[in-house]
Structures are given as structure tokens and as C-alpha cells.
Design an enzyme around this catalytic site. Structure first.
Site, PDB file in Angstrom:
ATOM      1  N   TYR A 148     -34.931 -54.511  38.927  1.00  4.52           N
ATOM      2  CA  TYR A 148     -35.568 -54.970  37.679  1.00  4.52           C
ATOM      3  C   TYR A 148     -35.446 -53.860  36.621  1.00  4.52           C
ATOM      4  O   TYR A 148     -35.043 -54.108  35.487  1.00  4.52           O
ATOM      5  CB  TYR A 148     -37.042 -55.317  37.945  1.00  4.52           C
ATOM      6  CG  TYR A 148     -37.822 -55.719  36.712  1.00  4.52           C
ATOM      7  CD1 TYR A 148     -37.525 -56.899  36.036  1.00  4.52           C
ATOM      8  CD2 TYR A 148     -38.852 -54.921  36.219  1.00  4.52           C
ATOM      9  CE1 TYR A 148     -38.245 -57.279  34.902  1.00  4.52           C
ATOM     10  CE2 TYR A 148     -39.579 -55.292  35.092  1.00  4.52           C
ATOM     11  CZ  TYR A 148     -39.274 -56.471  34.438  1.00  4.52           C
ATOM     12  OH  TYR A 148     -39.965 -56.843  33.320  1.00  4.52           O
ATOM     13  N   SER A 170     -39.073 -53.871  28.805  1.00  4.87           N
ATOM     14  CA  SER A 170     -40.290 -53.539  29.566  1.00  4.87           C
ATOM     15  C   SER A 170     -40.407 -52.029  29.585  1.00  4.87           C
ATOM     16  O   SER A 170     -39.397 -51.322  29.417  1.00  4.87           O
ATOM     17  CB  SER A 170     -40.140 -54.055  30.999  1.00  4.87           C
ATOM     18  OG  SER A 170     -41.105 -53.472  31.833  1.00  4.87           O
TER      19      SER A 170
HETATM   20  N1  NAP Z   1     -45.744 -59.766  32.284  1.00  5.13           N
HETATM   21  C1  NAP Z   1     -45.508 -58.488  32.115  1.00  5.13           C
HETATM   22  O1  NAP Z   1     -46.345 -57.624  32.451  1.00  5.13           O
HETATM   23  C2  NAP Z   1     -44.201 -58.039  31.497  1.00  5.13           C
HETATM   24  C3  NAP Z   1     -44.083 -56.680  31.185  1.00  5.13           C
HETATM   25  C4  NAP Z   1     -42.917 -56.242  30.599  1.00  5.13           C
HETATM   26  C5  NAP Z   1     -41.893 -57.109  30.319  1.00  5.13           C
HETATM   27  N2  NAP Z   1     -42.023 -58.438  30.638  1.00  5.13           N
HETATM   28  C6  NAP Z   1     -40.899 -59.321  30.315  1.00  5.13           C
HETATM   29  O2  NAP Z   1     -41.372 -60.437  29.588  1.00  5.13           O
HETATM   30  C7  NAP Z   1     -40.473 -61.542  29.754  1.00  5.13           C
HETATM   31  C8  NAP Z   1     -41.276 -62.789  30.081  1.00  5.13           C
HETATM   32  O3  NAP Z   1     -41.897 -62.642  31.341  1.00  5.13           O
HETATM   33  P1  NAP Z   1     -43.394 -63.129  31.648  1.00  5.13           P
HETATM   34  O4  NAP Z   1     -44.140 -61.948  32.089  1.00  5.13           O
HETATM   35  O5  NAP Z   1     -43.904 -63.933  30.529  1.00  5.13           O
HETATM   36  O6  NAP Z   1     -43.123 -64.007  32.963  1.00  5.13           O
HETATM   37  P2  NAP Z   1     -43.243 -65.573  33.256  1.00  5.13           P
HETATM   38  O7  NAP Z   1     -44.599 -66.071  32.940  1.00  5.13           O
HETATM   39  O8  NAP Z   1     -42.723 -65.719  34.648  1.00  5.13           O
HETATM   40  O9  NAP Z   1     -42.216 -66.241  32.230  1.00  5.13           O
HETATM   41  C9  NAP Z   1     -40.838 -66.126  32.393  1.00  5.13           C
HETATM   42  C10 NAP Z   1     -40.172 -67.133  31.480  1.00  5.13           C
HETATM   43  O10 NAP Z   1     -38.752 -66.972  31.585  1.00  5.13           O
HETATM   44  C11 NAP Z   1     -38.192 -68.217  31.950  1.00  5.13           C
HETATM   45  N3  NAP Z   1     -36.994 -68.042  32.756  1.00  5.13           N
HETATM   46  C12 NAP Z   1     -36.833 -67.359  33.899  1.00  5.13           C
HETATM   47  N4  NAP Z   1     -35.573 -67.481  34.342  1.00  5.13           N
HETATM   48  C13 NAP Z   1     -34.940 -68.276  33.454  1.00  5.13           C
HETATM   49  C14 NAP Z   1     -33.627 -68.778  33.360  1.00  5.13           C
HETATM   50  N5  NAP Z   1     -32.701 -68.515  34.288  1.00  5.13           N
HETATM   51  N6  NAP Z   1     -33.313 -69.569  32.305  1.00  5.13           N
HETATM   52  C15 NAP Z   1     -34.235 -69.867  31.371  1.00  5.13           C
HETATM   53  N7  NAP Z   1     -35.503 -69.431  31.410  1.00  5.13           N
HETATM   54  C16 NAP Z   1     -35.837 -68.645  32.444  1.00  5.13           C
HETATM   55  C17 NAP Z   1     -39.278 -68.931  32.740  1.00  5.13           C
HETATM   56  O11 NAP Z   1     -38.990 -70.320  32.780  1.00  5.13           O
HETATM   57  P3  NAP Z   1     -39.527 -71.270  33.987  1.00  5.13           P
HETATM   58  O12 NAP Z   1     -40.953 -71.575  33.667  1.00  5.13           O
HETATM   59  O13 NAP Z   1     -38.626 -72.442  33.973  1.00  5.13           O
HETATM   60  O14 NAP Z   1     -39.371 -70.473  35.252  1.00  5.13           O
HETATM   61  C18 NAP Z   1     -40.485 -68.586  31.898  1.00  5.13           C
HETATM   62  O15 NAP Z   1     -40.562 -69.384  30.762  1.00  5.13           O
HETATM   63  C19 NAP Z   1     -39.497 -61.125  30.847  1.00  5.13           C
HETATM   64  O16 NAP Z   1     -38.282 -60.715  30.248  1.00  5.13           O
HETATM   65  C20 NAP Z   1     -40.178 -59.937  31.504  1.00  5.13           C
HETATM   66  O17 NAP Z   1     -39.287 -59.057  32.108  1.00  5.13           O
HETATM   67  C21 NAP Z   1     -43.162 -58.916  31.231  1.00  5.13           C
END
Ligand code: NAP
Length: 293
Positions: free
Chosen positions: A152, A139
Site C-alpha cells: 500500500y 496518504s
Molecule cells: N481512510 C483513511 O484513513 C485513508 C487515509 C489515507 C488515504 N486514504 C485514501 O482515500 C481513498 C479512499 O479510501 P476510503 O478510506 O474512503 O476507503 P473506502 O471507504 O473503502 O472507499 C474506497 C472507494 O474506492 C472505490 N474503489 C475501490 N476499488 C475500486 C476500483 N477498482 N474501481 C472503482 N472504484 C474503486 C470503492 O468502491 P466500492 O464501494 O465499489 O468498493 C469506494 O468507493 C483511497 O485512495 C485511500 O487510499 C484513506
């Protein structure tokens, strides 16, 4: 031969967008999900766009679940995947002093320990083939620390450091490691973060948590995560992938400001943005105009 890519946390957000993007582009995608219901939903979504995605159940914080999942992946493939996209993640909000040990451990376990554990499981086969890719979803917070997201940011800064070391260690075996650093995209991470905010009534930062609640209600306007998925695709297709890919103008702007401005200036801007400091009245008026109020 079709290349197999495992995408962790493919049930929503960036992971879902990435699994669908890669499957549409012809990769053999194995998406991981925590429950069979979420796995089925992922397979259905892939089918609706005419692409196939296989699924494996995985909780990345559980070492046994991880070994079982990657043993299953090895059976489904030629001993292991060509690439892994470590996407599964969560964001624990709260002032550093308000987040307890258990929450800190869960944050670091999910975002930092798990990608390293997965790397240990897939590297031996990649090394045998002298070919493989590991893509870690970090991120912009891995480069620009923010108040109330300290743990985080620590997890993503740790992930960046670990990925840098790993990249150099495995390069002689033909394995490439890249870090994707997105800005802000509209996924479930924000709403889920709100649920994890520490008890507001008992905190010295109650006012800031109240503003965070208000700010996070506006996340519906954030862009779709497709550009992140397309960047993962670009990194997988590249013969020589970049070590890091910053995604989004907001991410590029934040990194530039962090690199060029003195720490006193970046601290001030972040403190104003998170309600820790009140700007002088003329600056407050300018900020209100910028926010379109
Ligand atoms: N959205 C943003 O603006 C942003 C920006 C920078 C980086 N990121 C990074 O992108 C990645 C994905 O996040 P997202 O934004 O797409 O959020 P999200 O929609 O909440 O998706 C998170 C995903 O990770 C899974 N997950 C969480 N904990 C887990 C565990 N213990 N074991 C297996 N799976 C797990 C969730 O599964 P469940 O559905 O079962 O909970 C879901 O599929 C993360 O690493 C986050 O830090 C996001």
C-alpha cells in the site's frame, strides 16, 4: 459557468464525503461508482442534503471501463471535466513476502496506474482550455512506510512521485496537480483490508496478523473523513493550490517524526507498534498507560 468535478470511488468514505462537500459548495459533481446500486445510493444521499450529483459507472482497474466512463463524462460536459479527484483506492495488507503477484498488481493498478490512465484521458481537453485540476488522494503512508502495509505504501509513494512529475509537466498549460495526504479516518478501507489479510495459519507473521485483527476492531472510533473532503474543496477553490496537503494531526506528527528521527529510531517505533519487537518492560508500561489500559 459551473465547474464540473469528477470524483472517483464516490460510493463510500472519503470519496462520498468529497462528492457531497463539493456538490453542497456549488460544483457540478460527477461521482463514479462500480455498480448502479451504489450509484443510486450516492444520488439519493446527495438529494437528501439538497444537492445534485450525477453518476457514471467505473472500475478504475479496467482500462475499457475507464475509457467508456470518461467518454460518457465528456458527453455530459463540455468535452471533459474541469477537475478530477482520483480517490478510488484500496489497501492490501500483509508482510511483503505474503502478498502474491496478483495482489501486488491489483494494489498498484488501483492506486497508481489508474490515476495516471485517467490523467491521460482528461489532460487533452484541459490543455485546450488552458485550465484544469487533478487532485490525487494519497496518504501519509506515501511518506511514512510501515511494516505489513508495504505494498500500500509503495502504491502511495509511487502516486506521490508520479504526481510530482505530472505537476511540473502540465503547469505550463495552466493545469494544477495536488496531492492530498490524509492520516487515519473512519472509512470502510480498514474492514475491507481485514478481509484481504493473507492466510494467517500459513504465515511466519501469524502473531502480528492476530494483533492487526484486534487493532482494526477499534477503527469505529476514528474521525469522520469530512476534513479530507474540506481540504479537497480548499484545493479546488484556491487560485494557486498547494502541491501537497497533509490532513490531520496524526499525519503531521508521523511526517515530522519520520523527517527528524534517525531511521533506527523510526524502525524501532514502527516495529513495536506492529508487534514485530517487544519494548523493554518500563516502555511497555508507559505505552499501556498511554493506551488507557
Ligand atoms: N481512510 C483513511 O484513513 C485513508 C487515509 C489515507 C488515504 N486514504 C485514501 O482515500 C481513498 C479512499 O479510501 P476510503 O478510506 O474512503 O476507503 P473506502 O471507504 O473503502 O472507499 C474506497 C472507494 O474506492 C472505490 N474503489 C475501490 N476499488 C475500486 C476500483 N477498482 N474501481 C472503482 N472504484 C474503486 C470503492 O468502491 P466500492 O464501494 O465499489 O468498493 C469506494 O468507493 C483511497 O485512495 C485511500 O487510499 C484513506
Amino acid at each position: 459557468m459551473t465547474k464540473t468535478v469528477v470524483v472517483t470511488g464516490a460510493s463510500s468514505g472519503i470519496g462520498l464525503a468529497t462528492a457531497l462537500e463539493l456538490a453542497s459548495a456549488g460544483f457540478d459533481v460527477i461521482g463514479t461508482a462500480r455498480t448502479e446500486e451504489k450509484a443510486r445510493s450516492l444520488r439519493d444521499k446527495a438529494e437528501r442534503i439538497g444537492a445534485g450529483v450525477r453518476t457514471v459507472l467505473l472500475d478504475v482497474t479496467d482500462a475499457t471501463s475507464t475509457v467508456c466512463a470518461f467518454t460518457h463524462v465528456a458527453e455530459l460536459t463540455d468535452g471533459g471535466p474541469w477537475a478530477v479527484v482520483n480517490n478510488a483506492g484500496m489497501a492490501q495488507p500483509g508482510a511483503v513476502e505474503d502478498v502474491d503477484d496478483e495482489q501486488v498488481r491489483r494494489q498498484l493498478e488501483t492506486n497508481l496506474v489508474a490515476p495516471a490512465r485517467i490523467a491521460r484521458l482528461v489532460l487533452p481537453r484541459m490543455r485546450q482550455r488552458r485550465s484544469g485540476r487533478i487532485i490525487n488522494i494519497s496518504s501519509v503512508s506515501g511518506r511514512v512506510p510501515l511494516p505489513f502495509l508495504g505494498w500500500y505504501c509503495a502504491s502511495k509513494q509511487g502516486l506521490a512521485a508520479m504526481s510530482d512529475a505530472l505537476r511540473m509537466e502540465v503547469a505550463p498549460f495552466g493545469i494544477r496537480v495536488s496531492l492530498i495526504e490524509p492520516g487515519s479516518y473512519g472509512t470502510q478501507i480498514w474492514e475491507r483490508g481485514l478481509e484481504l489479510l493473507p492466510e494467517r495459519q500459513q504465515s511466519a507473521y501469524q502473531d502480528q496478523y492476530d494483533s492487526a485483527h484486534e487493532m482494526l476492531r477499534g477503527v469505529k472510533d476514528m474521525p469522520s473523513p469530512r476534513p479530507v473532503a474540506k481540504t479537497v474543496l480548499r484545493a479546488l477553490r484556491a487560485r494557486r493550490p498547494q502541491p501537497r496537503y497533509l490532513v490531520g494531526n496524526d499525519a503531521r506528527g508521523h511526517v515530522l517524526f519520520e523527517a527528524l528521527a534517525p531511521t533506527a529510531a523510526t524502525d524501532w517505533a514502527k516495529s513495536v507498534a506492529t508487534g514485530l519487537r517487544t519494548p523493554p518492560p518500563h516502555v511497555a508500561r508507559m505505552l499501556e498507560r498511554l493506551r488507557g489500559r
